[in-house]
Motif scaffolding. Sequence first.
Motif, short mmCIF file in Angstrom:
data_model
loop_
_atom_site.label_atom_id
_atom_site.label_comp_id
_atom_site.label_asym_id
_atom_site.label_seq_id
_atom_site.Cartn_x
_atom_site.Cartn_y
_atom_site.Cartn_z
N GLU A 3 46.77 24.39 7.03
CA GLU A 3 45.37 24.49 7.45
C GLU A 3 44.41 23.98 6.37
O GLU A 3 43.31 23.50 6.69
N VAL A 7 41.52 21.30 7.10
CA VAL A 7 40.10 21.48 6.75
C VAL A 7 39.62 20.28 5.95
O VAL A 7 38.53 19.73 6.20
N TYR B 98 28.57 22.68 10.74
CA TYR B 98 29.93 22.94 11.21
C TYR B 98 29.95 23.11 12.73
O TYR B 98 30.86 22.65 13.40
N LEU B 128 37.88 24.22 14.44
CA LEU B 128 37.69 24.35 13.01
C LEU B 128 36.23 24.57 12.62
O LEU B 128 35.93 25.39 11.77
N ALA B 131 35.07 28.00 13.29
CA ALA B 131 35.78 28.91 12.38
C ALA B 131 35.15 28.87 10.99
O ALA B 131 34.93 29.90 10.36
N LEU B 132 34.83 27.67 10.53
CA LEU B 132 34.19 27.54 9.22
C LEU B 132 32.81 28.19 9.24
O LEU B 132 32.37 28.81 8.26
N ARG B 140 34.13 31.32 2.57
CA ARG B 140 34.03 29.87 2.79
C ARG B 140 34.02 29.11 1.47
O ARG B 140 34.66 28.06 1.32
N ARG B 175 41.92 31.74 5.42
CA ARG B 175 43.02 30.96 5.98
C ARG B 175 43.49 31.55 7.30
O ARG B 175 43.83 30.84 8.23
N THR B 177 41.62 33.10 9.43
CA THR B 177 40.61 32.74 10.42
C THR B 177 40.83 31.30 10.88
O THR B 177 40.79 31.00 12.08
N VAL B 178 41.08 30.43 9.93
CA VAL B 178 41.27 29.02 10.26
C VAL B 178 42.55 28.83 11.07
O VAL B 178 42.57 28.08 12.06
N ARG B 179 43.58 29.53 10.67
CA ARG B 179 44.85 29.40 11.41
C ARG B 179 44.68 29.87 12.85
O ARG B 179 45.21 29.26 13.77
#
Lengths: 379, 195
Positions: A3, A7, B98, B128, B131-132, B140, B175, B177-179
Amino acid sequence: MDELTKVADHLTPERAPSAEKKAAARHRLLAEAIAPARRRSRRRVPSRRAVLAFGAAAVVLGASGGGYNAWRTRPLYHPEPLAGYGGPAADFLLAAADAKAKHLTEGQFWYVHDQVGSTVQVGPPDNRYRVQMSQNVFTFASKGQSLYKTGPKHDVPITSEEWNDQREDWHADPVGPADRAARRRDPRPVWELAEPPGEARRGPVKREGAALDFGVEDARRLPADPSKLRAWILNYATKFDHKRLSDPDLFLFTSASDLLVDRPVDDPVRIAMYRLLASLKGVSVVTATDAAGRTGPAVAMRRTDPGQGTVEWQLFIDRATGRLTASQGVIIKPGTENAALGAGTRQFFEVVRSAEWTNASLESKLPDWIKRMHQGQPG
Amino acid sequence: MTHTASALAADDAEVIAASLREPERFAEIFDRHYDDVHRYVDRRLGADAADDIAAETFLVAFRKRAGFDAARGSARGWLYGIATRLVGRHRREEVRRYRATARLDEPAAHEGHADRVTAAVAAADAGLGPALAALSPGDRDVLLLVALGDLSYPEVAAALGVRYGTVCSRLSRARRTVRAALGTDPTDDMEHDRG
């Protein structure tokens, strides 16, 4: 593709820096860099009389010894005999000191497992309610050596580590029945309500004095003599603004948990802290319930100010072992800033699950998710 | 003349120390790192904002150079830390950006299998941006210093002035959250940590 790479791929730069903007930025930097020299060169040449007068003044100031700055930053507190207050609170604290002396812990590492939290009002405008937001905090500190023998390489040895819970593990406990009912009507997951504090708060009463957030090096130098310890703590608290505290006893009481739990000091320093607390004015013994639901005796001190009203800061100590097991600030009479929480609310709290010197390894003490974090670290 | 990484790192500390006596020497730090700092800010806030923030980063760094810890060697992490704090003044713009990238990434209509695969990947990536945007500022900052700045955890800790363990906690949260946004199991072991 992991990930982090995704990003990085997702956030592409719009363009390379323009040569024109870069040159302008460099010009600004150089203008600032050489500006003082130019200003100096434009100063008028002082007259001979002014030079002589300035020189004479400098000699006088220099001869006064130490200089103004040394005088201004001098320690404000010196070891003095402690006040000899008696009564139930002093007896309780001296008994805690004696119990601690019989239950000394030894080891290479200072390990703390704390549950820390605060009460906040959350929810939409038509469904406001109070919850105790809390999370676990794990601290591992050494006496100076690096915590990692084979782990990540660092320029400076890492002597102290701290981890907080994952957000999925945060707790949000409604305060009363009405709050519980309102929470049931709020479908949001716990992490969307509010973020619990990342470290134990020493209450709303800390309006002066620096936090006792010194590192391992200082912690290892702390005196085990109560009067010297008092002076050391108060000098640390005032080293940044060099103003005497209006209420040193209150500062010492509300900061006690920093030494008793968080910092990797030797147990004789904790014993000295109990003896120091026994000398403070305005400490009482109360029966209270901590955030884990345990009811028992605690030593307490109150503070009143317009914003936070009257808050009672309570320290729960196990009389058998002399270990601090919990601390909290309970609202006695709300002020303007905490009116929504109401009297009797535990505004800030910590439950000390463990605080001990140990020879156990870092890995054996940590939750699984933290261990997973370290699996990918290069050796 | 070529520099090895370690020689360059040592040079940064030496140059900053020399700039205390000869302030104009600080321009060497600018020449070495401006492009990287600009690129990092560009990826968070866009190129126009990066022009201003990268310039200000070096002015702030110059004024604070006496506090630079020579033990760090390279000034890179230090500069990224300053730039990150300056980016912090533009949180709202960053979050808006974002969210906007998510709209741009929304997949168009698709016909064949290849199109559907591409569309599925695009749909996952479209998550993404939100999420960011949803991450807390602290989480962040850590995530993007690792992902964009390629800083190690200790470098991030030094850059932001937080504990190493705090970096681990924040990065882990971010991570996950991003996943989750990418549709992968957020509880999977993280195999590609950067230390």
